[in-house]
Design a protein around this motif. Structure first.
Motif, mmCIF file in Angstrom:
data_model
loop_
_atom_site.group_PDB
_atom_site.id
_atom_site.type_symbol
_atom_site.label_atom_id
_atom_site.label_comp_id
_atom_site.label_asym_id
_atom_site.label_seq_id
_atom_site.Cartn_x
_atom_site.Cartn_y
_atom_site.Cartn_z
ATOM 1 N N CYS A 57 0.832 -1.207 0.000
ATOM 2 C CA CYS A 57 0.000 0.000 0.000
ATOM 3 C C CYS A 57 0.868 1.259 0.000
ATOM 4 O O CYS A 57 0.515 2.277 -0.627
ATOM 5 C CB CYS A 57 -0.930 0.008 1.211
ATOM 6 N N VAL A 58 2.008 1.194 0.684
ATOM 7 C CA VAL A 58 2.935 2.328 0.696
ATOM 8 C C VAL A 58 3.493 2.579 -0.710
ATOM 9 O O VAL A 58 3.607 3.728 -1.158
ATOM 10 C CB VAL A 58 4.089 2.075 1.696
ATOM 11 N N ILE A 114 -7.955 2.714 -0.984
ATOM 12 C CA ILE A 114 -7.727 1.327 -0.537
ATOM 13 C C ILE A 114 -8.591 1.025 0.683
ATOM 14 O O ILE A 114 -9.233 -0.032 0.775
ATOM 15 C CB ILE A 114 -6.241 1.100 -0.210
ATOM 16 N N ALA A 115 -8.633 1.977 1.638
ATOM 17 C CA ALA A 115 -9.450 1.790 2.843
ATOM 18 C C ALA A 115 -10.930 1.661 2.481
ATOM 19 O O ALA A 115 -11.650 0.828 3.051
ATOM 20 C CB ALA A 115 -9.235 2.954 3.808
ATOM 21 N N ALA A 116 -11.388 2.470 1.525
ATOM 22 C CA ALA A 116 -12.796 2.421 1.106
ATOM 23 C C ALA A 116 -13.131 1.076 0.451
ATOM 24 O O ALA A 116 -14.191 0.493 0.715
ATOM 25 C CB ALA A 116 -13.090 3.566 0.141
ATOM 26 N N PRO A 144 -10.156 -9.541 11.520
ATOM 27 C CA PRO A 144 -9.912 -9.884 10.116
ATOM 28 C C PRO A 144 -8.704 -9.149 9.543
ATOM 29 O O PRO A 144 -8.460 -7.981 9.856
ATOM 30 C CB PRO A 144 -11.213 -9.450 9.421
ATOM 31 N N PHE A 145 -7.946 -9.853 8.714
ATOM 32 C CA PHE A 145 -6.751 -9.287 8.079
ATOM 33 C C PHE A 145 -7.104 -8.004 7.329
ATOM 34 O O PHE A 145 -6.405 -6.984 7.433
ATOM 35 C CB PHE A 145 -6.162 -10.327 7.113
ATOM 36 N N ALA A 146 -8.206 -8.052 6.580
ATOM 37 C CA ALA A 146 -8.624 -6.896 5.779
ATOM 38 C C ALA A 146 -8.978 -5.706 6.656
ATOM 39 O O ALA A 146 -8.735 -4.547 6.287
ATOM 40 C CB ALA A 146 -9.806 -7.267 4.885
ATOM 41 N N PHE A 147 -9.555 -5.975 7.844
ATOM 42 C CA PHE A 147 -9.909 -4.874 8.750
ATOM 43 C C PHE A 147 -8.651 -4.184 9.268
ATOM 44 O O PHE A 147 -8.591 -2.951 9.344
ATOM 45 C CB PHE A 147 -10.739 -5.403 9.921
ATOM 46 N N ASN A 148 -7.648 -4.977 9.635
ATOM 47 C CA ASN A 148 -6.381 -4.385 10.091
ATOM 48 C C ASN A 148 -5.743 -3.535 8.999
ATOM 49 O O ASN A 148 -5.192 -2.470 9.269
ATOM 50 C CB ASN A 148 -5.419 -5.499 10.513
ATOM 51 N N LEU A 149 -5.834 -4.012 7.771
ATOM 52 C CA LEU A 149 -5.266 -3.261 6.650
ATOM 53 C C LEU A 149 -6.058 -1.981 6.406
ATOM 54 O O LEU A 149 -5.481 -0.946 6.039
ATOM 55 C CB LEU A 149 -5.260 -4.141 5.391
ATOM 56 N N ALA A 152 -4.929 0.468 9.046
ATOM 57 C CA ALA A 152 -3.562 0.924 8.760
ATOM 58 C C ALA A 152 -3.554 1.957 7.636
ATOM 59 O O ALA A 152 -2.834 2.967 7.717
ATOM 60 C CB ALA A 152 -2.685 -0.261 8.391
ATOM 61 N N ASN A 153 -4.349 1.741 6.585
ATOM 62 C CA ASN A 153 -4.400 2.697 5.483
ATOM 63 C C ASN A 153 -5.043 4.017 5.908
ATOM 64 O O ASN A 153 -4.609 5.088 5.474
ATOM 65 C CB ASN A 153 -5.162 2.095 4.296
ATOM 66 N N THR A 154 -6.050 3.928 6.768
ATOM 67 C CA THR A 154 -6.664 5.149 7.289
ATOM 68 C C THR A 154 -5.653 5.940 8.114
ATOM 69 O O THR A 154 -5.557 7.163 8.006
ATOM 70 C CB THR A 154 -7.893 4.806 8.149
#
Length: 363
Positions: A57-58, A114-116, A144-149, A152-154
């Motif tokens: 994402c970075v 990405i967060a959206a 969930p993995f996706a929730f953590n991501l 992190a993006n937010t």
């Protein structure tokens, strides 16, 4: 251009992507941290997978800057990933406030998108954790993995919008201010605000989290560096290459030995040399390359073996600001100056610095 101590990952849209070797230390530390928490190697692999996903994402964040800058004909040399984040090596930032605003916002906008997308995915699959789940979660792996991501993006978006250099928010603030004042003054104001915030980070860091001290120091130094860089550009405004043209210089030949170059280096004040054959510039030799060549090949080696062949040729009427920007983004610090195919002289960074000292004294 190959980066030392970095692993080449590939190229997209003409922009090379590298990962610095120190990033591997972060990956190893994440693995050990998760395993030592008592969750075993599976938790360690989860942590490594998450950090790799986050830094993907970075990379996308940095491509947001790079591809937006490309719209305004600003080239990005490469993108390098470090443990503290990514750096897109743009040749410059747009001078127009509206363009700089879009380039600065493009990176955080990517993280927001990405967060959206992750939020839509979690909602549509029913995997979005409720408040009770969040309260009961003791570790990241419990969610969930996706929730953590998503979180992190937010956080990345919010962190990068801090109104202080070298964060994207500092450039956003400068661009907004530049709509109403000169760019140099806008930079000074934005840098001042950034340094004030940096001191707050450092102060609270001693009481709450020492990482804030580190972040504050980075912001303080970054804000000062940006202000100094913009002040230098402001001083050079209106000057041309002809104003710092050196017409008396020592030319070397491709067939000369490094020993001869050392003799010339030690005999005077010159540190950069043009390499000329048949009245044509064949390359440029800097003192840094000369020293490296001596240690690698010895004093009997020929200059042609180590001289730079990818030099930039200037014309006497070129804007000195543009030349200064090229020098700050390029390892070469000396350029030949030609007009109609005829060599007029050369310009090096030392001469530009002398002009800066003179102008600062006059002001």
């Amino acid at each position: 251009m190959k980066r030392k101590w970095s692993l080449y990952l590939g190229k997209f849209s003409g922009i090379a992507v590298y990962i610095h070797w120190t990033f591997l230390i972060l990956v190893g530390w994440i693995f050990l941290m998760h395993t030592q928490m008592g969750h075993g190697w599976a938790a360690g692999l989860w942590g490594v997978a998450f950090i790799l996903a986050l830094f993907t994402c970075v990379v996308l964040h940095e491509f947001g800057h790079a591809l937006t800058a490309k719209r305004y004909k600003i080239r990005t040399k490469d993108i390098t990933i470090y443990p503290i984040g990514g750096i897109a090596s743009l040749e410059s930032m747009p001078e127009k406030p509206g363009q700089e605003l879009l380039v600065a916002l493009a990176g955080p906008a990517v993280n927001l998108i990405i967060a959206a997308v992750l939020w839509i995915y979690l909602k549509s699959t029913g995997a979005m954790p409720d408040m009770e789940t969040l309260k009961d979660a003791k570790h990241m792996q419990d969610l969930p993995f996706a929730f953590n991501l998503l979180v992190a993006n937010t956080a990345l978006c919010a962190f990068n919008l801090i109104p202080a250099f070298p964060m994207d928010g500092g450039r956003v603030l400068r661009a907004i201010l530049a709509f109403r004042m000169e760019r140099a003054k806008a930079t000074r104001v934005a840098a001042g605000i950034g340094q004030f915030l940096a001191m707050l980070f450092i102060f609270f860091g001693f009481f709450f989290n020492f990482w804030l001290v580190f972040i504050g120091l980075v912001i303080y130094l970054g804000a000062g560096g940006e202000a100094a860089y913009e002040a230098t550009k402001s001083i050079l405004a209106g000057f041309r290459v002809t104003d710092v043209l050196m017409t008396r210089f020592t030319a070397l030949s491709p067939g000369d030995t490094l020993e001869k170059a050392v003799e010339v280096l030690l005999d005077g004040q010159e540190q950069d040399f043009l390499v000329i054959a048949n009245e044509q510039v064949q390359g440029v030799l800097t003192s840094k390359e000369l020293i490296h060549g001596l240690s690698s090949f010895g004093k009997s080696s020929l200059i042609s073996n180590i001289m730079r062949r990818d030099f930039i040729t200037l014309t006497p009427d070129m804007d000195l600001q543009d030349v200064y920007i090229k020098m700050t983004t390029n390892s070469c610090t000396a350029y030949p100056v030609q007009q109609d195919g005829k060599l007029l002289g050369m310009v090096d960074k030392k001469n530009i610095n002398e002009l800066l000292l003179v102008q600062q004294a006059l002001q």
